[in-house]
Design a protein around this motif. Structure first.
Motif, mmCIF file in Angstrom:
data_model
loop_
_atom_site.group_PDB
_atom_site.id
_atom_site.type_symbol
_atom_site.label_atom_id
_atom_site.label_comp_id
_atom_site.label_asym_id
_atom_site.label_seq_id
_atom_site.Cartn_x
_atom_site.Cartn_y
_atom_site.Cartn_z
ATOM 1 N N ARG B 109 34.742 31.917 48.084
ATOM 2 C CA ARG B 109 35.503 32.691 46.831
ATOM 3 C C ARG B 109 36.076 31.399 46.175
ATOM 4 O O ARG B 109 36.638 30.511 46.824
ATOM 5 N N ILE B 110 36.290 31.917 44.754
ATOM 6 C CA ILE B 110 37.082 30.664 44.022
ATOM 7 C C ILE B 110 38.373 30.644 44.339
ATOM 8 O O ILE B 110 39.074 29.412 44.547
ATOM 9 N N ARG B 111 39.106 31.726 44.694
ATOM 10 C CA ARG B 111 40.582 31.848 44.968
ATOM 11 C C ARG B 111 41.030 32.071 46.604
ATOM 12 O O ARG B 111 40.286 32.869 47.103
ATOM 13 N N ASP B 143 30.143 35.379 39.820
ATOM 14 C CA ASP B 143 31.250 34.533 39.343
ATOM 15 C C ASP B 143 32.296 34.242 40.127
ATOM 16 O O ASP B 143 33.049 33.201 40.011
ATOM 17 N N GLU B 144 32.397 35.056 41.318
ATOM 18 C CA GLU B 144 33.559 34.753 42.458
ATOM 19 C C GLU B 144 32.997 33.890 43.561
ATOM 20 O O GLU B 144 34.146 33.433 44.263
ATOM 21 N N CYS B 146 31.199 30.069 44.899
ATOM 22 C CA CYS B 146 30.839 28.713 44.345
ATOM 23 C C CYS B 146 29.386 28.791 45.024
ATOM 24 O O CYS B 146 29.369 29.248 46.000
ATOM 25 N N HIS B 153 33.607 22.493 47.610
ATOM 26 C CA HIS B 153 34.285 23.888 47.319
ATOM 27 C C HIS B 153 35.363 23.964 48.517
ATOM 28 O O HIS B 153 36.622 24.124 47.985
ATOM 29 N N HIS B 157 39.522 23.650 47.863
ATOM 30 C CA HIS B 157 40.584 24.558 48.230
ATOM 31 C C HIS B 157 41.806 23.589 48.960
ATOM 32 O O HIS B 157 43.076 23.761 48.663
#
Lengths: 118, 238
Positions: B109-111, B143-144, B146, B153, B157
């Motif tokens: 996930r992105i976050r 969208d969420e 990568c 990625h 992080h």
């Protein structure tokens, strides 16, 4: 209890609230140097809030000064709170969205549940 | 503790019994883990008394090695509940329950679910997936997540949550690309060693697994892998 202090659910996120169903008390060797170092890294207010939420029988001062950070009694209390209370079952709740993250066998699950994705 | 002693202790870390191919699960070998963490401590003092985060903790090999070399505490992340269960069991075997905390999260996930205002680890340790196996995600989710370069990625992080340094493994073939990214992200980059990885062989290293390849998977060649140390140059980044 150390883990819950560093996690959050959303971008802005206020400290996650903790709901504990099962807390285990463990015995861990006291290491004042470690506690002093880790104190620099955690958000004390959030931790104190969590202690109150959980109704733990520990008294923490409202603010911490330079001198109290060297006080043996205070350090021992911090040690107990951070390392000797293991939240085995419960949940972390985001105060912003109400999203709940379950804690199972001591591991918080930050994966989004199926129902939240759509 | 000497290097040989560390490697010997790590031979007690239990491997995956049913590694998931789509997550590129395999145990970081005691040989590699010992060298990686021993170097991090003796050459750079990045382990002892440091707060660590392990991205993709898997069996717990790197984190356990770090605790044996006196890391203050490790937070380990992994998305797979079976890996976390195995990791928990390894942690108990080494009596490191109060030193290593586990969190289940999807690192694709992105976050990350970490409050960056509240905590940054001194050192990040990881053996990230290289993206050799495709993984599928629902369309709504794209969208969420990568989609390409999953190890980059993970590195991204790591860059966000590291105070001081990152130890990671990446395909040698991507080295130039990584140098560019390191520069963009204001990190110094040092290739500490080049290794041969035979992932197919690593994945097969389980007693009950047959040695014949399955019908739909071509045998992987050995790939060259860089052990890289990144140092955060600008400590004012949030």
């Amino acid at each position: 209890m150390l883990t819950s202090n560093i996690l959050k659910g959303v971008k802005k996120g206020f400290p996650l609230k903790i709901n504990a169903v099962k807390i285990e008390n463990v015995s861990v060797d006291y290491n004042p140097d470690f506690i002093t170092r880790i104190l620099q890294r955690i958000e004390y207010d959030a931790l104190r809030g969590a202690v109150i939420d959980l109704g733990l029988n520990e008294s923490l001062p409202e603010t911490i000064s330079e001198t109290i950070q060297q006080d043996e009694t205070f350090l021992k209390t911090m040690h107990k709170i951070l390392l000797e209370y293991e939240i085995e079952e419960g949940e972390l709740i985001c105060p912003e969205t109400g999203r709940k993250f379950p804690i199972s066998k001591g591991i918080p699950n930050m994966l989004l549940q199926e129902t939240e994705i759509s | 503790m000497k290097l040989k002693e560390l490697e010997s202790h790590l031979s007690n870390v239990e491997n995956f019994s049913n590694a998931k191919e789509y997550l590129e699960q395999y145990m970081t070998t005691p040989h590699l883990a010992a060298r990686m963490i021993y170097t991090a401590q003796t050459q750079y003092e990045d382990i002892e008394n440091n707060l660590l985060i392990d991205l993709g903790i898997g069996t717990g090999m790197l984190s356990i090695a770090s605790c044996l070399l006196n890391a203050d505490h490790v937070f380990g992340f992994d998305c797979d509940p079976d890996a976390l269960k195995l990791c928990q069991s390894n942690i108990e075997e080494f009596e490191l329950e109060s030193n290593i905390d586990l969190i289940q999260a999807d690192l694709r996930r992105i976050r990350l679910p970490i409050d960056l205002q509240r905590i940054k680890a001194d050192t990040i340790i990881m053996n990230p997936p290289f993206g050799t196996k495709p993984f599928s995600i629902a369309n709504e989710d794209q969208d969420e997540f990568c989609l390409g370069g999953i190890d980059m990625h993970f590195l991204q992080h790591a860059r966000q949550i590291a105070q001081h340094s990152i130890y990671s493994l990446h395909k040698t073939s991507t080295r130039d690309h990584i140098y560019k990214k390191a520069k963009d992200w204001n990190m110094k980059m040092d290739v500490l060693a080049v290794l041969q990885f035979d992932i197919a062989k690593l994945e097969k290293k389980r007693p009950n697994r047959k040695t014949t390849t399955t019908a739909n998977s071509a045998p992987l060649k050995a790939i060259e892998v860089d052990l890289i140390r990144f140092e955060i140059k600008d400590n004012m980044d949030s």
